[in-house]
Each structure stands twice: as C-alpha cells, then as structure tokens.
Design a protein around this motif. Structure first.
Motif, PDB file in Angstrom:
ATOM      1  N   CYS A 115      57.237 103.248  57.769  1.00 19.81           N
ATOM      2  CA  CYS A 115      57.626 104.614  57.434  1.00 19.81           C
ATOM      3  C   CYS A 115      56.599 105.575  58.014  1.00 19.81           C
ATOM      4  O   CYS A 115      55.449 105.221  58.233  1.00 19.81           O
ATOM      5  CB  CYS A 115      57.804 104.817  55.931  1.00 19.81           C
ATOM      6  N   GLU A 116      57.059 106.795  58.277  1.00 17.93           N
ATOM      7  CA  GLU A 116      56.207 107.856  58.803  1.00 17.93           C
ATOM      8  C   GLU A 116      56.669 109.183  58.228  1.00 17.93           C
ATOM      9  O   GLU A 116      57.812 109.314  57.790  1.00 17.93           O
ATOM     10  CB  GLU A 116      56.274 107.909  60.344  1.00 17.93           C
ATOM     11  N   GLN A 117      55.774 110.153  58.247  1.00 20.56           N
ATOM     12  CA  GLN A 117      56.100 111.495  57.757  1.00 20.56           C
ATOM     13  C   GLN A 117      56.682 112.352  58.880  1.00 20.56           C
ATOM     14  O   GLN A 117      56.244 112.270  60.025  1.00 20.56           O
ATOM     15  CB  GLN A 117      54.848 112.193  57.227  1.00 20.56           C
ATOM     16  N   ARG A 118      57.642 113.169  58.485  1.00 25.26           N
ATOM     17  CA  ARG A 118      58.228 114.139  59.404  1.00 25.26           C
ATOM     18  C   ARG A 118      58.658 115.348  58.589  1.00 25.26           C
ATOM     19  O   ARG A 118      59.413 115.211  57.637  1.00 25.26           O
ATOM     20  CB  ARG A 118      59.425 113.502  60.129  1.00 25.26           C
ATOM     21  N   HIS A 119      58.139 116.511  58.918  1.00 20.49           N
ATOM     22  CA  HIS A 119      58.491 117.764  58.237  1.00 20.49           C
ATOM     23  C   HIS A 119      58.278 117.673  56.719  1.00 20.49           C
ATOM     24  O   HIS A 119      59.112 118.127  55.940  1.00 20.49           O
ATOM     25  CB  HIS A 119      59.929 118.174  58.548  1.00 20.49           C
ATOM     26  N   GLY A 120      57.159 117.060  56.315  1.00 26.31           N
ATOM     27  CA  GLY A 120      56.816 116.990  54.902  1.00 26.31           C
ATOM     28  C   GLY A 120      57.559 115.936  54.102  1.00 26.31           C
ATOM     29  O   GLY A 120      57.373 115.839  52.885  1.00 26.31           O
TER      30      GLY A 120
ATOM     31  N   CYS B 198      48.130 106.931  53.063  1.00 30.31           N
ATOM     32  CA  CYS B 198      46.679 106.972  52.953  1.00 30.31           C
ATOM     33  C   CYS B 198      45.961 107.743  54.054  1.00 30.31           C
ATOM     34  O   CYS B 198      44.795 108.081  53.903  1.00 30.31           O
ATOM     35  CB  CYS B 198      46.138 105.545  52.923  1.00 30.31           C
ATOM     36  N   GLY B 199      46.628 108.000  55.153  1.00 31.95           N
ATOM     37  CA  GLY B 199      45.973 108.700  56.249  1.00 31.95           C
ATOM     38  C   GLY B 199      45.594 110.124  55.859  1.00 31.95           C
ATOM     39  O   GLY B 199      46.254 110.750  55.046  1.00 31.95           O
ATOM     40  N   PHE B 200      44.522 110.624  56.440  1.00 34.75           N
ATOM     41  CA  PHE B 200      44.147 112.025  56.211  1.00 34.75           C
ATOM     42  C   PHE B 200      43.593 112.595  57.509  1.00 34.75           C
ATOM     43  O   PHE B 200      42.991 111.894  58.299  1.00 34.75           O
ATOM     44  CB  PHE B 200      43.144 112.176  55.059  1.00 34.75           C
ATOM     45  N   GLY B 201      43.881 113.869  57.697  1.00 33.21           N
ATOM     46  CA  GLY B 201      43.461 114.526  58.935  1.00 33.21           C
ATOM     47  C   GLY B 201      44.457 114.307  60.059  1.00 33.21           C
ATOM     48  O   GLY B 201      44.955 115.254  60.648  1.00 33.21           O
ATOM     49  N   ARG B 202      44.764 113.034  60.369  1.00 34.02           N
ATOM     50  CA  ARG B 202      45.745 112.655  61.398  1.00 34.02           C
ATOM     51  C   ARG B 202      46.634 111.564  60.812  1.00 34.02           C
ATOM     52  O   ARG B 202      46.132 110.593  60.240  1.00 34.02           O
ATOM     53  CB  ARG B 202      45.086 112.105  62.661  1.00 34.02           C
ATOM     54  N   ILE B 203      47.924 111.732  60.956  1.00 41.52           N
ATOM     55  CA  ILE B 203      48.897 110.739  60.506  1.00 41.52           C
ATOM     56  C   ILE B 203      49.941 110.540  61.604  1.00 41.52           C
ATOM     57  O   ILE B 203      50.058 111.374  62.498  1.00 41.52           O
ATOM     58  CB  ILE B 203      49.589 111.154  59.185  1.00 41.52           C
ATOM     59  N   TYR B 204      50.685 109.451  61.513  1.00 42.73           N
ATOM     60  CA  TYR B 204      51.771 109.242  62.470  1.00 42.73           C
ATOM     61  C   TYR B 204      52.815 110.332  62.288  1.00 42.73           C
ATOM     62  O   TYR B 204      53.103 110.757  61.181  1.00 42.73           O
ATOM     63  CB  TYR B 204      52.372 107.850  62.306  1.00 42.73           C
ATOM     64  N   ASP B 205      53.388 110.772  63.408  1.00 41.84           N
ATOM     65  CA  ASP B 205      54.192 111.997  63.434  1.00 41.84           C
ATOM     66  C   ASP B 205      55.678 111.844  63.102  1.00 41.84           C
ATOM     67  O   ASP B 205      56.428 112.810  63.143  1.00 41.84           O
ATOM     68  CB  ASP B 205      54.054 112.686  64.790  1.00 41.84           C
TER      69      ASP B 205
ATOM     70  N   THR C 137      52.444 108.080  68.032  1.00 43.63           N
ATOM     71  CA  THR C 137      51.908 109.424  68.214  1.00 43.63           C
ATOM     72  C   THR C 137      51.456 109.972  66.866  1.00 43.63           C
ATOM     73  O   THR C 137      52.136 109.791  65.860  1.00 43.63           O
ATOM     74  CB  THR C 137      52.983 110.342  68.820  1.00 43.63           C
ATOM     75  N   THR C 138      50.312 110.645  66.855  1.00 41.05           N
ATOM     76  CA  THR C 138      49.810 111.231  65.615  1.00 41.05           C
ATOM     77  C   THR C 138      49.879 112.752  65.669  1.00 41.05           C
ATOM     78  O   THR C 138      50.009 113.349  66.730  1.00 41.05           O
ATOM     79  CB  THR C 138      48.349 110.802  65.347  1.00 41.05           C
ATOM     80  N   CYS C 139      49.764 113.336  64.488  1.00 43.45           N
ATOM     81  CA  CYS C 139      49.735 114.791  64.358  1.00 43.45           C
ATOM     82  C   CYS C 139      48.792 115.130  63.199  1.00 43.45           C
ATOM     83  O   CYS C 139      48.406 114.249  62.427  1.00 43.45           O
ATOM     84  CB  CYS C 139      51.133 115.342  64.090  1.00 43.45           C
TER      85      CYS C 139
END
Length: 148
Positions: free
Chosen positions: A53-58, A100-107, A113-115
């Motif tokens: 899973c990854e975050q996209r638009h919150g 758990c990521g902070f500052g940069r996470i997968y996009d 790719t990170t954002c």
C-alpha cells in the motif's frame, strides 16, 4: 530514552510481503528492554502477507486500488496505545512506509518514487511530540543504549 520501533525493524515478519527488515541496532535495543515493537499495519487487521500500500492525496490504497485509510488509522491508534503504555519518547521507524515513513514516503504510484509526507502512524507520533528516527538515520544514543 524509551523507543517504540517498527516491528519489521525488530525482526518481526509483519511487512506486506510477509518478511522482516531487521536492523541490528534496533534488535539490540529491544533485547536490552530499551524499545518496544509495534506494527500499525498488522494492528489494523490487514493480513500478512498483503498487497503493498502507498499514500496518494492523503489516503492509503492497496496496489489493487482498495482504500485502507480507515483501517490504518485504527492500527495507528492501537500502536499509539503501546507508545503511551510504555512511556516512549522516541521512535525508530521504517523509512518511506505509508504508516511509518516520515519526511519522504512512497507517492502512490507503486514505482518506488517518493514524495514529501508522513505515514499515518508517523504523523500521530510527531503530533504526540515524539522524536522520529529511521533505520537509515539512527539516534546517536541508540548504539550506546543497545550495548548497555
């Protein structure tokens, strides 16, 4: 300092792929009683293994497109209970994770790719005032604490 650490870094096979990502310094902190483990993704009720899973638009989506944001919010809250019960003041988290990521996470493109951004649990930890570290940038005292 008492740490809470991402379960996968402590050697727990809780990642989406059913594996762990052990970090020896984190494992030593746990063995020395200086850290407790938590995995907000498994605490959310998501199975192991599971699709990534990854975050996209919150929001957080499985690669299949299913929105698992609410489940991860619940898992992050359960993980926060562990933080409070153990009086943790800092966290060592898996870099780039949607939880758990902070500052940069997968996009959210599932291309590696990170954002800029914070994972669901990392955001709660930051809001609670914990110091955040990753396995890629451990706190200076982690190695010393682990050897005590």
């Amino acid at each position: 300092m008492k740490y809470v650490v991402s379960g996968c870094l402590a050697g727990l096979a809780c990642r989406y792929d059913g594996a762990a990502k052990p970090c020896e310094a984190v494992r030593r902190l746990v063995a020395a009683g200086r850290a407790v483990t938590a995995c907000p993704e498994t605490l959310s009720g998501l199975p192991v293994p599971r699709p990534p899973c990854e975050q996209r638009h919150g929001r957080v989506f499985l690669k299949s497109g299913e929105d698992v944001t609410e489940a991860l919010e619940k898992g992050a809250e359960r993980a926060m209970r562990i933080v409070r019960e153990h009086g943790c003041t800092a966290a060592i988290l898996k870099a780039r994770s949607p939880s758990c990521g902070f500052g940069r996470i997968y996009d959210g493109s599932f291309t590696g790719t990170t954002c800029a951004g914070d994972g669901v649990w990392a955001r709660k930890l930051r809001e609670a005032g914990l110091s955040l570290y990753s396995e890629e940038a451990l706190p200076a005292d982690a190695a010393l604490d682990a050897e005590d």
